[in-house]
Design a protein around this motif. Structure first.
Motif, PDB file in Angstrom:
ATOM      1  N   MET A  55       0.823  -1.202   0.000  1.00  0.00           N
ATOM      2  CA  MET A  55       0.000   0.000   0.000  1.00  0.00           C
ATOM      3  C   MET A  55       0.863   1.260   0.000  1.00  0.00           C
ATOM      4  O   MET A  55       0.569   2.245  -0.676  1.00  0.00           O
ATOM      5  CB  MET A  55      -0.938   0.005   1.215  1.00  0.00           C
ATOM      6  CG  MET A  55      -1.881   1.203   1.263  1.00  0.00           C
ATOM      7  SD  MET A  55      -3.171   1.013   2.517  1.00  0.00           S
ATOM      8  CE  MET A  55      -2.191   0.984   4.032  1.00  0.00           C
ATOM      9  N   GLN A  56       1.959   1.237   0.761  1.00  0.00           N
ATOM     10  CA  GLN A  56       2.806   2.417   0.878  1.00  0.00           C
ATOM     11  C   GLN A  56       3.714   2.630  -0.327  1.00  0.00           C
ATOM     12  O   GLN A  56       3.960   3.767  -0.730  1.00  0.00           O
ATOM     13  CB  GLN A  56       3.666   2.313   2.140  1.00  0.00           C
ATOM     14  CG  GLN A  56       2.896   2.457   3.432  1.00  0.00           C
ATOM     15  CD  GLN A  56       3.802   2.409   4.645  1.00  0.00           C
ATOM     16  OE1 GLN A  56       4.856   3.032   4.671  1.00  0.00           O
ATOM     17  NE2 GLN A  56       3.418   1.651   5.655  1.00  0.00           N
ATOM     18  N   PHE A  57       4.223   1.543  -0.891  1.00  0.00           N
ATOM     19  CA  PHE A  57       5.297   1.675  -1.873  1.00  0.00           C
ATOM     20  C   PHE A  57       4.948   1.221  -3.289  1.00  0.00           C
ATOM     21  O   PHE A  57       5.737   1.409  -4.210  1.00  0.00           O
ATOM     22  CB  PHE A  57       6.517   0.895  -1.398  1.00  0.00           C
ATOM     23  CG  PHE A  57       7.118   1.428  -0.126  1.00  0.00           C
ATOM     24  CD1 PHE A  57       7.881   2.592  -0.129  1.00  0.00           C
ATOM     25  CD2 PHE A  57       6.904   0.784   1.073  1.00  0.00           C
ATOM     26  CE1 PHE A  57       8.427   3.084   1.037  1.00  0.00           C
ATOM     27  CE2 PHE A  57       7.453   1.266   2.252  1.00  0.00           C
ATOM     28  CZ  PHE A  57       8.213   2.431   2.235  1.00  0.00           C
ATOM     29  N   PHE A  58       3.779   0.604  -3.481  1.00  0.00           N
ATOM     30  CA  PHE A  58       3.476   0.049  -4.800  1.00  0.00           C
ATOM     31  C   PHE A  58       2.089   0.447  -5.310  1.00  0.00           C
ATOM     32  O   PHE A  58       1.389  -0.354  -5.931  1.00  0.00           O
ATOM     33  CB  PHE A  58       3.624  -1.476  -4.772  1.00  0.00           C
ATOM     34  CG  PHE A  58       5.042  -1.918  -4.499  1.00  0.00           C
ATOM     35  CD1 PHE A  58       5.980  -1.952  -5.523  1.00  0.00           C
ATOM     36  CD2 PHE A  58       5.427  -2.263  -3.213  1.00  0.00           C
ATOM     37  CE1 PHE A  58       7.286  -2.341  -5.273  1.00  0.00           C
ATOM     38  CE2 PHE A  58       6.734  -2.653  -2.951  1.00  0.00           C
ATOM     39  CZ  PHE A  58       7.667  -2.690  -3.993  1.00  0.00           C
ATOM     40  N   LEU A  59       1.707   1.672  -5.049  1.00  0.00           N
ATOM     41  CA  LEU A  59       0.519   2.252  -5.669  1.00  0.00           C
ATOM     42  C   LEU A  59       0.959   3.461  -6.485  1.00  0.00           C
ATOM     43  O   LEU A  59       2.138   3.792  -6.535  1.00  0.00           O
ATOM     44  CB  LEU A  59      -0.510   2.634  -4.606  1.00  0.00           C
ATOM     45  CG  LEU A  59      -1.139   1.468  -3.837  1.00  0.00           C
ATOM     46  CD1 LEU A  59      -2.134   1.982  -2.808  1.00  0.00           C
ATOM     47  CD2 LEU A  59      -1.792   0.463  -4.772  1.00  0.00           C
ATOM     48  N   GLY A  60       0.000   4.097  -7.160  1.00  0.00           N
ATOM     49  CA  GLY A  60       0.381   5.215  -8.016  1.00  0.00           C
ATOM     50  C   GLY A  60       1.181   4.712  -9.207  1.00  0.00           C
ATOM     51  O   GLY A  60       0.835   3.713  -9.831  1.00  0.00           O
ATOM     52  N   GLU A  61       2.287   5.353  -9.500  1.00  0.00           N
ATOM     53  CA  GLU A  61       3.099   4.977 -10.661  1.00  0.00           C
ATOM     54  C   GLU A  61       3.768   3.617 -10.498  1.00  0.00           C
ATOM     55  O   GLU A  61       4.233   3.017 -11.477  1.00  0.00           O
ATOM     56  CB  GLU A  61       4.181   6.034 -10.911  1.00  0.00           C
ATOM     57  CG  GLU A  61       5.201   6.155  -9.789  1.00  0.00           C
ATOM     58  CD  GLU A  61       6.244   7.213 -10.076  1.00  0.00           C
ATOM     59  OE1 GLU A  61       6.986   7.056 -11.067  1.00  0.00           O
ATOM     60  OE2 GLU A  61       6.293   8.198  -9.314  1.00  0.00           O
ATOM     61  N   HIS A  62       3.810   3.100  -9.273  1.00  0.00           N
ATOM     62  CA  HIS A  62       4.448   1.802  -9.016  1.00  0.00           C
ATOM     63  C   HIS A  62       3.445   0.652  -8.933  1.00  0.00           C
ATOM     64  O   HIS A  62       3.821  -0.464  -8.587  1.00  0.00           O
ATOM     65  CB  HIS A  62       5.262   1.876  -7.723  1.00  0.00           C
ATOM     66  CG  HIS A  62       6.353   2.914  -7.758  1.00  0.00           C
ATOM     67  ND1 HIS A  62       7.491   2.754  -8.505  1.00  0.00           N
ATOM     68  CD2 HIS A  62       6.438   4.129  -7.155  1.00  0.00           C
ATOM     69  CE1 HIS A  62       8.259   3.832  -8.360  1.00  0.00           C
ATOM     70  NE2 HIS A  62       7.640   4.676  -7.557  1.00  0.00           N
ATOM     71  N   PHE A  63       2.187   0.931  -9.245  1.00  0.00           N
ATOM     72  CA  PHE A  63       1.157  -0.110  -9.188  1.00  0.00           C
ATOM     73  C   PHE A  63       1.441  -1.214 -10.193  1.00  0.00           C
ATOM     74  O   PHE A  63       1.791  -0.961 -11.345  1.00  0.00           O
ATOM     75  CB  PHE A  63      -0.218   0.493  -9.478  1.00  0.00           C
ATOM     76  CG  PHE A  63      -1.340  -0.510  -9.456  1.00  0.00           C
ATOM     77  CD1 PHE A  63      -2.020  -0.776  -8.285  1.00  0.00           C
ATOM     78  CD2 PHE A  63      -1.716  -1.178 -10.620  1.00  0.00           C
ATOM     79  CE1 PHE A  63      -3.063  -1.694  -8.266  1.00  0.00           C
ATOM     80  CE2 PHE A  63      -2.750  -2.102 -10.611  1.00  0.00           C
ATOM     81  CZ  PHE A  63      -3.420  -2.363  -9.424  1.00  0.00           C
ATOM     82  N   LYS A  64       1.272  -2.461  -9.747  1.00  0.00           N
ATOM     83  CA  LYS A  64       1.365  -3.606 -10.647  1.00  0.00           C
ATOM     84  C   LYS A  64       0.190  -4.534 -10.367  1.00  0.00           C
ATOM     85  O   LYS A  64      -0.054  -4.895  -9.206  1.00  0.00           O
ATOM     86  CB  LYS A  64       2.682  -4.358 -10.448  1.00  0.00           C
ATOM     87  CG  LYS A  64       3.910  -3.595 -10.950  1.00  0.00           C
ATOM     88  CD  LYS A  64       5.159  -4.464 -10.871  1.00  0.00           C
ATOM     89  CE  LYS A  64       6.373  -3.720 -11.405  1.00  0.00           C
ATOM     90  NZ  LYS A  64       7.601  -4.577 -11.370  1.00  0.00           N
ATOM     91  N   THR A  65      -0.516  -4.898 -11.419  1.00  0.00           N
ATOM     92  CA  THR A  65      -1.696  -5.742 -11.264  1.00  0.00           C
ATOM     93  C   THR A  65      -1.363  -7.061 -10.583  1.00  0.00           C
ATOM     94  O   THR A  65      -2.141  -7.570  -9.774  1.00  0.00           O
ATOM     95  CB  THR A  65      -2.336  -6.013 -12.638  1.00  0.00           C
ATOM     96  OG1 THR A  65      -2.721  -4.762 -13.220  1.00  0.00           O
ATOM     97  CG2 THR A  65      -3.564  -6.891 -12.504  1.00  0.00           C
TER      98      THR A  65
END
Length: 231
Positions: free
Chosen positions: A143-153
């Protein structure tokens, strides 16, 4: 032991019994006798005071701790470390002893953003754990590090696949998806539309997203249509 004794003495000097009574109700998984009662700003200030000191190093090696605030301080001290590899090693040693949501959620090592490839591998291990707060912490890291531009399905798929009877795990997953709806709505909506979460977590995600000021009114209107009625 000397490091722990010294730190414990200082912690008891910050004791606030009224706040301790409040915390005992708020954090029911911790033995009431193991709650000192210290407000977060004081613990955060103490962690900054201790960082990079010899006593901090000794304390981080002195597991397990007895008191809630010792564990919370431990998480804060890990969050102050600079080396991502050391942070991950310290987390692996610490997470098995985390027994409450507050300590879990306050542990937030921002410098892991510099090594997301290492963090993602480790976080996938954590969410596969049988320990409640290790799983919750792993979800928190996504939630902290892999949302926004770092989101991966593929990461969201792994989190959606979590099944647990533990309230604090399910709530962590709901917070993840509610936050993902705020930051990555188009990529996240298929998880709601496709009903990929268990019913409780699905509905809690929608509730939290609707309560969020970061989700648009138009998106909230869509989400309301996906709420599942419990029989």
């Amino acid at each position: 032991m000397r490091a722990t004794e010294s730190i414990r003495t200082r912690l008891f000097e910050m004791k606030d019994e009224k706040f301790a009574e409040f915390q005992r109700k708020l954090i029911p998984t911790v033995d009431p006798e193991n709650v000192i009662g210290i407000r977060s700003p004081f613990l955060r200030a103490y962690a900054k005071e201790l960082r990079e000191s010899a006593i901090s190093t000794g304390f981080l090696s002195a597991l397990p701790h007895k008191y809630l605030e010792e564990n919370t301080l431990h998480g804060l001290l890990i969050s102050e470390l600079k080396d991502p590899v050391e942070i991950l090693d310290r987390l692996d040693a610490f997470l098995p002893f985390v027994d409450n949501w507050a300590t879990c959620d306050v542990t937030s090592p921002k410098r892991l953003s510099k090594r997301r490839e290492l963090l993602s591998e480790k976080a996938l291990e954590w969410i596969s754990s049988e320990r409640t707060y290790t799983v919750r912490f792993g979800v928190n890291m996504f939630m902290q590090f892999f949302l926004g531009e770092h989101f991966k399905t593929e990461y969201a798929e792994q989190i959606a696949a979590i099944r647990s009877d533990e309230y604090y795990v399910r709530m962590g997953v709901a917070w993840y998806f509610a936050t993902a709806l705020a930051k990555n709505y188009e990529e996240t909506l298929p998880f709601i539309a496709g009903k990929k979460l268990d019913i409780w977590t699905h509905n809690k995600t929608i509730q939290k997203a609707i309560e969020s000021f970061r989700v648009t009114e138009a998106h909230k209107a869509v989400l309301r249509k996906y709420k599942i009625k419990n029989n």
